[in-house]
Design a protein around this motif. Structure first.
Motif, short mmCIF file in Angstrom:
data_model
loop_
_atom_site.label_atom_id
_atom_site.label_comp_id
_atom_site.label_asym_id
_atom_site.label_seq_id
_atom_site.Cartn_x
_atom_site.Cartn_y
_atom_site.Cartn_z
N ALA A 1 45.19 51.88 111.35
CA ALA A 1 46.20 52.34 110.54
C ALA A 1 45.80 52.13 108.92
O ALA A 1 46.27 52.92 108.14
N ASN A 2 45.13 51.13 108.47
CA ASN A 2 44.59 51.02 107.13
C ASN A 2 43.64 52.25 106.96
O ASN A 2 43.57 52.63 105.74
N ALA A 3 42.86 52.74 107.71
CA ALA A 3 41.79 53.85 107.46
C ALA A 3 42.90 55.11 106.95
O ALA A 3 42.10 55.87 106.31
N PHE A 4 43.94 55.12 107.54
CA PHE A 4 44.64 56.49 107.25
C PHE A 4 45.71 56.20 105.96
O PHE A 4 46.44 57.07 105.58
N THR A 5 45.63 55.03 105.47
CA THR A 5 46.52 54.84 104.20
C THR A 5 45.67 55.14 103.07
O THR A 5 46.21 55.61 102.03
N ARG A 6 44.43 55.42 103.31
CA ARG A 6 43.42 56.02 102.25
C ARG A 6 43.34 57.39 102.10
O ARG A 6 42.56 58.06 101.57
N THR A 7 43.82 58.12 103.11
CA THR A 7 43.82 59.57 103.23
C THR A 7 44.90 60.25 103.58
O THR A 7 45.98 59.40 103.97
N ASN A 8 45.22 61.61 103.09
CA ASN A 8 46.47 62.22 103.46
C ASN A 8 46.30 63.06 104.58
O ASN A 8 46.95 64.19 104.51
N GLU B 1 53.30 52.15 106.13
CA GLU B 1 53.36 53.71 106.05
C GLU B 1 54.40 54.24 107.09
O GLU B 1 53.96 54.75 107.95
N ILE B 2 55.51 54.34 106.45
CA ILE B 2 56.60 54.70 107.21
C ILE B 2 56.65 55.98 107.58
O ILE B 2 56.85 56.38 108.76
N ASP B 3 56.31 56.83 106.62
CA ASP B 3 56.33 58.44 107.24
C ASP B 3 55.27 58.91 108.29
O ASP B 3 55.39 59.67 108.93
N ALA C 1 34.99 47.33 109.99
CA ALA C 1 34.02 48.03 109.08
C ALA C 1 34.04 49.57 108.86
O ALA C 1 33.86 49.85 107.94
N ALA C 2 34.40 50.31 109.94
CA ALA C 2 34.59 51.64 109.69
C ALA C 2 35.99 52.10 109.08
O ALA C 2 35.95 52.99 108.11
N SER C 3 36.83 51.12 108.94
CA SER C 3 38.08 51.32 108.21
C SER C 3 37.86 51.10 106.73
O SER C 3 38.39 52.07 106.11
N GLU C 4 37.13 50.16 106.42
CA GLU C 4 36.71 49.77 105.22
C GLU C 4 35.83 50.94 104.40
O GLU C 4 35.92 51.13 103.24
N SER C 5 35.07 51.56 105.44
CA SER C 5 34.40 52.53 104.76
C SER C 5 34.86 53.62 104.95
O SER C 5 34.33 54.76 104.01
N GLY C 6 36.04 54.01 105.09
CA GLY C 6 36.78 55.19 105.43
C GLY C 6 36.40 56.25 106.11
O GLY C 6 36.54 57.58 106.24
N ASP C 7 35.35 55.71 107.17
CA ASP C 7 34.99 56.58 108.34
C ASP C 7 35.92 56.75 109.52
O ASP C 7 35.71 56.10 110.61
N THR C 8 36.58 57.62 109.27
CA THR C 8 37.88 57.61 110.25
C THR C 8 37.41 58.28 111.70
O THR C 8 37.80 58.05 112.72
N THR C 9 36.35 59.11 111.43
CA THR C 9 35.74 59.82 112.72
C THR C 9 35.09 58.75 113.61
O THR C 9 35.43 58.82 114.86
N LEU C 10 34.18 57.95 112.95
CA LEU C 10 33.64 56.78 113.62
C LEU C 10 34.59 55.87 114.29
O LEU C 10 34.58 55.61 115.39
#
Length: 365
Positions: free
Chosen positions: A154-161, A196-198, A121-130
């Motif tokens: 990992a998915n949470a960080f595919t939505r952010t740089n 997310e190779i890089d 749920a946190a990943s889908e909401s983009g809340d990387t801190t939580l």
């Protein structure tokens, strides 16, 4: 005061639910979930939650207030249901706080399901801190997370740089788990599966900077990831670095290299590493022979491919239908019809003994 008489103040219900949960005094660790679920049931009545979902809260409450001797049997289902409901109605901070309270109160969960739900749920909401806080709590609780949770991470960080935040989190995880590489390896693997190779390479390099020595499994993950992406120059560089770091390649390492060069049509490099693995006394397996036979066949060296097929059978390594079909197809392309027909006949006679998909699974390092 009985658990049925836990105070639920009207003004508390109108404030932020997450703040309400965080402010509850915890005298007895078993009472905290009761209060959380009661708040949840009241909160649900003022939202667009259907009656069935409200009923879940009542059922959860009834289970939690069961006698202590029954709690050990049903508490994990109770907490899972509570956390699931919190996630569905968006109270992620409260769900995370409940997990932390259970951990602090040494109330065991039977599986990682509750953590999986909150992390997803946190990943889908983009809340990387939580997400990171829950991830750390899971490490503290010694709960082994499933691959689903690592994928959520990992998915949470595919939505952010925000690579800086990722590397900051990785640094903290390494400090928590050092010298064990299992958690970091699983994170790298999750990033590689998400392509997310890089980012996976950034984590790998961060390990080295923090003197957290990558192990054989770490290198094999990176080799496989680069091989699937066709980045053969980087594979060669990494393979050299691996040996310089004192990590001896295994059958998985060599198979990864050989298969990677097969994909780009480099039979010469396939043979280089085949000879090297034999020289260091690593026996070729089904994956090795499959890559070599296809490489020889595609390059028109049908006789050499046929020789390898006979060699693997002498070593009691069962060929697969894939090997036969590859050889038959390449033989036909080269005009060797008689050989192709003989191979087809042999394949049909051996059908019940041929290797299947399970035989192609990689050995774990």
């Amino acid at each position: 005061m009985s658990v049925y008489e836990l105070p639920v103040h009207r003004n508390l219900l109108h404030c932020s639910y997450a703040n309400s949960i965080a402010s509850v005094p915890v005298g007895n660790s078993q009472f905290w979930p009761l209060y959380a679920i009661r708040l949840l049931s009241h909160q649900s009545s003022s939202t667009n939650i259907c009656p069935d979902e409200v009923k879940v809260g009542d059922e959860v409450l009834n289970q939690i207030i069961a006698p202590r001797e029954n709690a050990s049997r049903c508490s994990h289902e109770t907490f899972d249901a509570c956390i699931d409901k919190m996630c569905r109605i968006g109270h992620l901070a409260a769900a995370a706080q409940l997990l932390k309270s259970l951990c602090d109160g040494k109330i065991p969960l039977s599986s990682s399901k509750a953590y999986d739900m909150v992390l997803l749920a946190a990943s889908e909401s983009g809340d990387t801190t939580l997400l990171f806080q829950v991830f750390k709590d899971s490490l503290v609780s010694c709960k082994s997370l499933s691959s689903t949770s690592y994928k959520s991470f990992a998915n949470a960080f595919t939505r952010t740089n925000d690579s800086n935040k990722l590397l900051e989190y990785v640094k903290e995880i390494i400090e928590m788990t050092f010298p064990n590489c299992i958690v970091i390896n699983r994170i790298i693997f999750a990033f590689s599966k998400c392509r997310e190779i890089d980012k996976a390479l950034q984590i790998f390099n961060q390990m080295k900077l923090l003197s957290c020595r990558p192990d054989l499994y770490t290198y094999n993950i990176i080799l496989d990831m680069l091989g699937r992406a066709g980045r053969v120059d980087e594979i060669l560089h990494l393979f050299v670095s691996m040996k310089e770091d004192g990590i001896a390649p295994d059958i998985v390492s060599y198979n990864t290299l050989i298969n990677s060069f097969r994909k780009v049509g480099r039979l010469d490099m396939c043979l280089v590493y085949f000879k090297e693995m034999v020289a260091v006394r690593i026996e070729p397996d089904l994956l090795t022979y499959t890559a070599l036979i296809e490489s020889f066949g595609r390059s028109g060296n049908i006789e050499e491919a046929w020789t390898l097929l006979r060699e693997m059978k002498l070593k009691n390594i069962c060929p697969s239908s894939y090997i036969y079909k590859s050889l038959i197809g390449n033989s036909m392309k080269m005009g060797k019809v008689e050989l192709a027909m003989n191979l087809l006949k042999e394949m049909k006679l051996s059908d019940s003994k041929l290797a299947g998909p399970k035989d192609f699974k990689r050995r774990k390092s």
